[in-house]
Each structure stands twice: as C-alpha cells, then as structure tokens.
Design a protein around this motif. Structure first.
Motif, PDB file in Angstrom:
ATOM      1  N   ASP A  86     -30.754  23.216   3.844  1.00 48.37           N
ATOM      2  CA  ASP A  86     -30.270  24.384   3.105  1.00 48.37           C
ATOM      3  C   ASP A  86     -28.845  24.160   2.618  1.00 48.37           C
ATOM      4  OD1 ASP A  86     -28.511  24.938   5.256  1.00 48.37           O
ATOM      5  OD2 ASP A  86     -29.927  26.324   6.180  1.00 48.37           O
ATOM      6  N   ASP A  87     -28.267  25.211   2.034  1.00 47.97           N
ATOM      7  CA  ASP A  87     -26.928  25.118   1.448  1.00 47.97           C
ATOM      8  C   ASP A  87     -25.992  26.114   2.106  1.00 47.97           C
ATOM      9  OD1 ASP A  87     -27.220  23.119  -0.729  1.00 47.97           O
ATOM     10  OD2 ASP A  87     -28.747  24.519  -1.421  1.00 47.97           O
ATOM     11  N   LEU A  88     -26.030  26.184   3.432  1.00 46.99           N
ATOM     12  CA  LEU A  88     -25.169  27.076   4.187  1.00 46.99           C
ATOM     13  C   LEU A  88     -24.199  26.277   5.034  1.00 46.99           C
ATOM     14  CD1 LEU A  88     -27.857  29.651   5.409  1.00 46.99           C
ATOM     15  CD2 LEU A  88     -26.165  30.014   3.599  1.00 46.99           C
ATOM     16  N   TRP A 118     -22.335  30.018   1.222  1.00 48.08           N
ATOM     17  CA  TRP A 118     -23.525  29.506   0.544  1.00 48.08           C
ATOM     18  C   TRP A 118     -23.085  28.761  -0.705  1.00 48.08           C
ATOM     19  CZ3 TRP A 118     -25.363  31.145  -4.375  1.00 48.08           C
ATOM     20  CH2 TRP A 118     -26.640  30.697  -4.717  1.00 48.08           C
ATOM     21  N   ARG A 119     -23.665  27.586  -0.928  1.00 49.98           N
ATOM     22  CA  ARG A 119     -23.284  26.772  -2.084  1.00 49.98           C
ATOM     23  C   ARG A 119     -24.068  27.190  -3.322  1.00 49.98           C
ATOM     24  NH1 ARG A 119     -23.410  20.432  -1.434  1.00 49.98           N
ATOM     25  NH2 ARG A 119     -25.629  20.890  -1.109  1.00 49.98           N
ATOM     26  N   ASN A 120     -23.320  27.582  -4.335  1.00 43.78           N
ATOM     27  CA  ASN A 120     -23.901  27.985  -5.606  1.00 43.78           C
ATOM     28  C   ASN A 120     -24.076  26.737  -6.474  1.00 43.78           C
ATOM     29  OD1 ASN A 120     -24.447  28.977  -8.183  1.00 43.78           O
ATOM     30  ND2 ASN A 120     -23.153  30.786  -7.913  1.00 43.78           N
ATOM     31  N   TRP A 167     -18.538  27.257  -3.197  1.00 42.85           N
ATOM     32  CA  TRP A 167     -18.989  27.860  -1.952  1.00 42.85           C
ATOM     33  C   TRP A 167     -18.604  29.334  -1.982  1.00 42.85           C
ATOM     34  CZ3 TRP A 167     -22.038  25.651   1.660  1.00 42.85           C
ATOM     35  CH2 TRP A 167     -22.171  24.252   1.630  1.00 42.85           C
ATOM     36  N   PHE A 199     -29.271  35.224  -4.673  1.00 37.35           N
ATOM     37  CA  PHE A 199     -29.215  35.143  -3.214  1.00 37.35           C
ATOM     38  C   PHE A 199     -30.198  36.125  -2.601  1.00 37.35           C
ATOM     39  CE2 PHE A 199     -27.420  36.755   0.818  1.00 37.35           C
ATOM     40  CZ  PHE A 199     -27.330  35.564   1.528  1.00 37.35           C
TER      41      PHE A 199
END
Length: 243
Positions: free
Chosen positions: A112-114, A10-12, A18, A48
């Motif tokens: 999304d950021d996955l 997951w991108r922070n 990541w 998260f």
C-alpha cells in the motif's frame, strides 16, 4: 524520547505528495484514531476511501488494543529477524511499544501507500526528531560506501534541493569533508525543517548520525536526529490538512 502521537500519511500518485489522512495517539491506556481534514478533502475528490471498520470520517475511534490496520504493520516477535530489526530501529524490547516501533519504522508495507511519522512535541524547549535517511537505494555505490563509514554522533549537513520538481522544500543530507550525499530528509518533515532553519538559523540546527546499520535494508541504513530550539508559538505541520 517517548512518542505519543503519529501522523498517518497517504501517497497521492497524482503529484507524488504525502497527504496526512489520520492521527494515531496513545493516551490513558487507549489507542485513539481520527481522520484529518486531508482525508476528508481527498474523499470528496474521490481519491481516498476510509479504512475497514472505520468508515465514518467524523468519528473518533478508541480501543484498548491497537487497531488492526496498525497491528499489521508491526513485526511479529516470532520472526527470526526480529532482534536485528529492533537493533536497526535503535530500540529494545522494553522501549519498543507499538507507537515507538511505528514512529521509527514508518509502518511501511509494500502492498500500500501508507506511512507513519512521529508528531514532534517540545522537549525542554527543544525540537527533536529521529528519522531514517530516504533515497539511499538511488545513491551511487561510492556514496553508500562513505555512508557506511559514518560514525555515531558525526554531524551531517542539510542542502536545499531547489530544483527538485517533486518537492519545492526538498532537503538533501551531506557529509562534511569530502562532501558526499547520504540521502534525503523524509519529505514529510522537509517543510517544517525549512521553517525551523529560517527561524533559528542554519548554525543552530543540528543533524547528527544516530545509528548506522550496515547489513540492514536500505530504508533502515542511516538513522539521523534533527534538533534545534523550539521557537515561540511554533506549531508543527501548520497546514489545515493536518487538522
């Protein structure tokens, strides 16, 4: 080279990093998913939230069919571009299992950021991993033209991007002669690649062109393979966040 385990990252947005939040594996005809220490740390920090129908961060989830969050990241076979998509990934209908497809494509969605990455394992004492070069869309057109002229099997070379403000381990990919940049090593692998280069020596770490897809989206343009000796007692992704 068969893949059996993937890391879900997951991108922070706070630091552009990541973070590993889960592991997806396939074993004995079952898909298995579990959250990592990285997910638990981010959850405690309020950054998260667990996925729908998998709210318990301490549970190991098992299913004979792939979980919906990952199913939605597979391309439907009915899509008109499906055949080209498999060619871009260097897969066939016979080899494109859900795990293999996600390992190669990353399962990226614009909403999304996955992203998914293969978890490397030793193959005959060798560390081998395939990846698409990142950042191609930001390259000057002359570099992209050079990239499109690469040959399968051509060797690429790694450069340390020591002043990269987002990633201290950032690695650039370049050609030999003339020297031109053709993208970045995916950030998720850069730390381990740095470790392997230091252990085995730069002359014993090989990056080569596996496939060029001239008419593909930029994220599927250049497929590379990194290979070197698997050092004794080496463990990939050594950070406690992966546990």
């Amino acid at each position: 080279m068969n893949t059996s385990k993937l890391i879900l990252a997951w991108r922070n947005h706070n630091n552009h990093d990541w973070v590993p939040v889960g592991k997806l594996s396939y074993c004995n005809s079952q898909y298995i998913f579990e959250y990592t220490e990285g997910a638990k740390k981010l959850y405690k920090e309020g950054q998260f939230a667990p996925f729908s129908f998998m709210e318990n961060l301490n549970e190991v989830y098992r299913s004979e069919s792939i979980f919906p969050i990952f199913m939605n990241r597979l391309m439907q076979k009915s899509r008109p571009e499906y055949d080209n998509y498999l060619k871009w990934l260097n897969l066939t209908e016979e080899t494109a299992s859900p795990i293999e497809e996600l390992a190669r494509s990353g399962g990226i969605r614009a909403t999304d950021d996955l992203q998914l990455f293969p978890f490397p394992t030793s193959h005959g004492g060798q560390y081998k991993v395939s990846f698409f070069s990142h950042g191609i869309r930001y390259l000057p057109s002359s570099y992209v033209d050079r990239l499109n002229d690469l040959d399968v099997g051509e060797r690429l070379f790694i450069m340390f991007d020591v002043q990269n403000k987002f990633d201290a381990n950032a690695l650039l990919l370049r050609t030999s002669d003339p020297v031109e940049i053709v993208g970045y090593v995916p950030r998720f692998f850069s730390h381990d690649f740095n470790r392997l280069i230091k252990i085995n020596g730069a002359q014993n770490t090989i990056v080569e062109v596996q496939k060029i897809n001239q008419n593909s989206p930029s994220q599927f343009r250049l497929l590379c393979r990194f290979r070197t000796k698997w050092p004794k007692n080496f463990e990939p992704f050594e950070s406690p966040l992966f546990e």
